[in-house]
Design a protein around this motif. Structure first.
Motif, short mmCIF file in Angstrom:
data_model
loop_
_atom_site.label_atom_id
_atom_site.label_comp_id
_atom_site.label_asym_id
_atom_site.label_seq_id
_atom_site.Cartn_x
_atom_site.Cartn_y
_atom_site.Cartn_z
N UNK A 22 87.64 50.91 72.54
CA UNK A 22 87.27 50.46 73.89
C UNK A 22 85.82 50.02 74.00
N UNK A 23 84.94 50.50 73.14
CA UNK A 23 83.53 50.16 73.24
C UNK A 23 83.23 48.76 72.72
N UNK A 24 84.15 48.18 71.99
CA UNK A 24 83.95 46.84 71.45
C UNK A 24 84.21 45.81 72.55
N UNK A 25 83.33 44.85 72.67
CA UNK A 25 83.46 43.85 73.72
C UNK A 25 84.64 42.92 73.44
N UNK A 26 85.19 42.35 74.52
CA UNK A 26 86.28 41.39 74.37
C UNK A 26 85.85 40.13 73.62
N UNK A 27 84.57 39.86 73.62
CA UNK A 27 84.08 38.69 72.91
C UNK A 27 84.26 38.81 71.40
N UNK A 28 84.48 40.06 70.94
CA UNK A 28 84.70 40.26 69.51
C UNK A 28 86.01 39.60 69.04
N UNK A 29 86.92 39.32 69.98
CA UNK A 29 88.19 38.71 69.62
C UNK A 29 87.97 37.39 68.88
N UNK A 30 87.00 36.61 69.32
CA UNK A 30 86.72 35.34 68.66
C UNK A 30 86.31 35.54 67.21
#
Length: 496
Positions: A22-30
């Motif tokens: 949960x601490x990882x940002x959604x921007x990490x998806x890219x």
């Protein structure tokens, strides 16, 4: 090359685990989607350098396995790249990418396995991953019902493959696929054992492909998100053809291979009929998949496994494109190019004659080539159908037809080049030329019957056939909903 492929897959799986934090940002998806290029490049490098069979432990590769791995990984990267914005805002956004990564990764190495036990495990992982992907929207009752149905069907397919593998091990004494399917081992297998194993393999193959009479789960799967549908129709449903190709030496010329013609032909007819009467665009694509997989299994039944594998790859790329671009299907705003008059009988007759000339010419260019007659029929029929469709345009009819003819012949040439690239990876043994001629004659008669009855739409027989196709093409009540009620719950929770 195995080391580079597995290293790339390990990186993507570790990246997928980070997505669930949960601490990882959604921007990490890219960044995660970018990491999927590592195994894809490794698979492509293995494809262009695979001059001979390579072995490493339980793994074995040739040009066919590298081609399948590259196709699956490239398809998975494309779908996930598309999903970055499409799925954004969904509650299962992170879980979706993680599950799809595991599913694609398992599917990409399934066919490099040289161990029967490992093959069964890797066959089940993509099936399980797809069930989980379909069940991500657990708040929506239709999605839950469809995922349960898929779980039952996929479990039956997995159990069939498990029984076939155990039976093959008992008959040969080998767990290694290359040893169990060697000429020496196959000569020791009795006819009853070979037939029983082949029947189980056929059952394991046609269920995930949504073939008759197991098409219900496929017709109801349209409730899934578009990227999941794209991954399923372009990837998972094609796996049955690869499975039969993997065990082609066991099934070559046997009774189960001929028996496969019956559900395949029925699936082509039923799928095409549903496609013609179904108004919903996504269900049209589902019905098209059912028919195309039936055509692929016809090629398997006739022993043209290389053509079947290439068919499923081209179909997968084409169907993935259609699903990912399904949102752009809107009515045309410019109607000036459309003719208000229906095509004349002379125009239809010219289209039929043109298709016949091109098809016969393509066949006579290499009449002794395996399945050349069936390919000629499909080419001629497709061009004749395109000719009829062009009657709605005022201008550019002839230009469009010649362009399509050139593209069709170019596609056939590219198809032959890929088949030559695969070389003798897969055998080409089937019931014989008589079975191919029978299938061609059957399709010609059914096509002419369809043209005859389409001009008599007011008859009772046509009305009954139309309503029957509409009925079997519709999902059950528990698999559809006029308006997703769980969205109201989302709104209430947001308001509170």
């Amino acid at each position: 090359m195995f080391v580079y492929l597995f290293t790339g897959l390990a990186v993507t799986l570790i990246s997928a685990c980070f997505l669930l934090c949960p601490r990882v940002s959604d921007r990490y998806v890219r960044l995660h989607v970018l990491s999927l290029a590592l195994p894809t490049v490794a698979a492509f490098a293995g494809l262009i350098s695979a001059d001979q069979t390579q072995e490493m432990g339980f793994w074995r590769s040739d040009r066919l396995t590298w081609l399948i791995s590259f196709y699956v990984l490239l398809l998975g990267w494309t779908i996930q790249r598309f999903s970055i914005r499409y799925m954004y805002g969904d509650r299962s956004y992170r879980s979706y990418f993680a599950l799809l990564t595991v599913t694609v990764g398992a599917a990409s190495i399934t066919w490099t396995s040289d161990d029967l036990r490992l093959l069964v495990l890797l066959w089940g992982l993509p099936l399980l991953g797809l069930v989980w992907l379909s069940a991500l929207k657990k708040e929506w009752e239709p999605a839950r019902n469809v995922s349960r149905l898929m779980a039952k069907m996929f479990a039956a397919s997995w159990i069939s493959l498990l029984l076939a593998v155990v039976w093959l091990w008992q008959a040969t004494g080998y767990w290694r696929i290359s040893l169990a399917l060697s000429v020496e081992s196959l000569t020791r297998i009795e006819w009853e054992n070979a037939t029983g194993i082949s029947v189980l393999l056929v059952l394991a193959a046609i269920i995930p492909a949504g073939q008759w009479p197991f098409q219900r789960w496929l017709l109801e799967s349209s409730v899934m998100p578009t990227p999941v549908s794209s991954a399923m129709h372009a990837g998972l449903v094609n796996a049955g053809g690869i499975l039969l190709a993997k065990f082609s030496s066991l099934m070559a010329g046997g009774f189960p291979q001929t028996l496969l013609l019956f559900p395949a032909v029925v699936s082509v007819l039923v799928g095409t009929g549903i496609l013609l009467v179904q108004p919903d665009y996504k269900r049209q694509l589902v019905a098209s998949t059912m028919a195309q997989m039936g055509m692929m299994f016809i090629q398997c039944a006739l022993g043209a496994y290389s053509l079947a594998v290439l068919h499923l790859i081209f179909h997968g790329l084409f169907k993935a494109t259609l699903f990912l671009r399904s949102g752009s299907v809107v009515p045309r705003s410019k109607r000036a190019l459309i003719s208000p008059y229906p095509p004349s009988k002379m125009w239809i007759l010219c289209g039929m004659l043109g298709g016949i000339v091109l098809g016969v010419g393509f066949w006579l260019a290499a009449p002794h080539e395996h399945l050349r007659m069936l390919r000629a029929l499909l080419l001629g029929w497709s061009l004749a159908f395109a000719w009829w469709q062009m009657a709605v345009f005022h201008n550019g009819r002839w230009t469009g037809f010649f362009v399509l003819s050139g593209l069709g012949l170019s596609a056939m040439a590219f198809h032959d080049a890929l088949a030559a690239f695969l070389g003798g990876t897969l055998p080409a043994a089937g019931p014989g030329a008589g079975a191919e001629s029978g299938i061609v004659l059957l399709f010609v008669c059914l096509g002419l019957a369809g043209i005859f009855f389409s001009g008599r739409c007011s008859t009772d027989l046509w009305a009954k056939l139309y309503m029957w196709l509409v009925h079997i093409g519709e999902a059950r009540d528990r698999a559809v909903e006029s308006h997703p009620r769980y969205l109201k719950a989302y709104v209430r929770q947001g308001g509170e």
